[in-house]
Enzyme design. Structure first.
Site, PDB file in Angstrom:
ATOM      1  N   HIS A   1       0.805  -1.222   0.000  1.00  0.00           N
ATOM      2  CA  HIS A   1       0.000   0.000   0.000  1.00  0.00           C
ATOM      3  C   HIS A   1       0.848   1.288   0.000  1.00  0.00           C
ATOM      4  CE1 HIS A   1      -3.499  -2.474   1.197  1.00  0.00           C
ATOM      5  NE2 HIS A   1      -2.786  -2.943   2.189  1.00  0.00           N
TER       6      HIS A   1
HETATM    7  O1  RIB Z   1      -5.080  -0.250   4.828  1.00  0.00           O
HETATM    8  C1  RIB Z   1      -3.693  -0.185   4.603  1.00  0.00           C
HETATM    9  C2  RIB Z   1      -3.050   0.863   5.436  1.00  0.00           C
HETATM   10  O2  RIB Z   1      -3.240   0.560   6.815  1.00  0.00           O
HETATM   11  C3  RIB Z   1      -1.527   0.939   5.251  1.00  0.00           C
HETATM   12  O3  RIB Z   1      -1.083   2.259   5.491  1.00  0.00           O
HETATM   13  C4  RIB Z   1      -1.014   0.029   6.323  1.00  0.00           C
HETATM   14  O4  RIB Z   1       0.315   0.377   6.756  1.00  0.00           O
HETATM   15  C5  RIB Z   1      -1.993   0.295   7.427  1.00  0.00           C
HETATM   16  O5  RIB Z   1      -1.558   1.477   8.111  1.00  0.00           O
END
Ligand code: RIB
Ligand code: CA
Length: 314
Positions: free
Chosen positions: A243
């Protein structure tokens, strides 16, 4: 080289946060002014320590790291040890951090930096809950017109949610903060699950990182091999979604991403859909556009960039 882009990363490390930080550290196009930390994947005591460990790993021991909010604006903290492990950075065994924690609060660092740097020159990349950003905007409303842009990871539309059926984790943890940030009038680029679920680590991509053979690359491969097990077990996928590095990659090579300007509103009332990002992707309302929402990427180019840059680190 064009002038370096000034950047503050606001983060809740997290293995994917770690890769985002390392990608930024390895990229001379970016002038990283500091790292601010927030409670999210794990409590603040761990996220600030993890951020400092990541600075150590990259040899960036002079990087200013600040602790920020230890809980959301108006809700009980929800964490994600089930994804990231009890330390938040499970996978490699990393020594206690040597990079110091700065005395100042992260929110004060954000405000002071935005006020002192040239107007519009600083990008803020929030890759955790938006609590620090909202607190800074509440304490110093004048910075809203001085922030160059916010490039954030969070939300989801066609992909739904990953912590509830409707909400993505970063927004769900602090929906009030997200609503205030999206209403502040700051230019926002949003990296939702719709694009990050197309940035899958896969065994081959993780192996290519491990093959770099450096201390940092091996630690990253160990992080990813721990981190991806959650999605592999939950979705039966090959690997897990990377992500947070989408935000940094967009700053470096925006051409590997695509999206459109949309209106984005945040649900803060309903328990059923709390934290949902309501994206007017099909422009069916006349609500003002407040974010560039990214929906797709060239995943091979994304991982090529990450692998090439990680190879520059010790
Ligand atoms: O949903 C994904 C996000 O939530 C990313 O930033 C991961 O590190 C968590 O913080
Ligand atoms: Ca994160």
């Amino acid at each position: 080289m064009a002038s370096r882009q000034k950047l503050i990363i606001d983060t809740d490390p997290g293995q994917d946060d770690a890769v985002a930080m390392l990608l930024a550290f390895a990229s001379p196009e970016l002038d990283i002014l500091g790292i601010t930390t927030v409670a999210g994947n794990v409590p603040l005591a761990l996220t600030q320590e993890n951020a400092r460990k990541i600075c150590d790993l990259a040899g960036c021991v002079d990087m200013p790291v600040f602790a920020g909010a230890d809980e959301p604006l108006a809700r009980r903290l929800v964490t994600a040890e089930h994804v990231h492990g009890s330390t938040g950075l499970d996978g490699p065994v990393l020594p206690p951090p040597t990079t110091p924690l700065q005395e100042a609060h992260a929110v004060d660092f954000l405000i002071d930096t935005i006020r002192s740097e040239d107007n519009g020159s600083v990008t803020i990349a929030p890759i955790g809950p938006l609590t620090n950003i909202a607190m800074a905007l509440r304490k110093a409303p004048d910075i809203a017109e001085r922030i160059g842009q916010i490039v954030m990871m969070g939300g989801g539309y066609f992909e739904g949610g990953n912590i509830t059926p409707a909400a993505e984790f970063n927004i769900y943890v602090d929906p009030q903060a997200a609503a205030e940030v999206f209403a502040a009038g700051v230019p926002i680029t949003m990296m939702p699950l719709d694009v990050t679920h197309k940035a899958m680590t896969t065994a081959a991509r993780t192996a290519a990182i491990r093959a770099i053979g450096s201390k940092t690359a091996i630690a990253v491969a160990d992080m990813l091999e721990f981190y991806e097990r959650f999605d592999e077990e939950k979705y039966g996928s090959d690997g897990g979604p990377l992500h947070d590095p989408c935000t940094i990659a967009w700053m470096l090579e925006p051409e590997i991403f695509s999206g459109r300007h949309c209106n984005v509103e945040i649900e803060t009332g309903s328990d059923l859909t709390m934290g949902m990002t309501v994206v007017d992707w099909w422009q069916v309302t006349d609500r003002p556009h407040n974010a560039f929402v990214v929906g797709d990427l060239d995943a091979d180019a994304f991982f090529r960039l990450i692998t090439d840059r990680l190879a520059r680190l010790p």
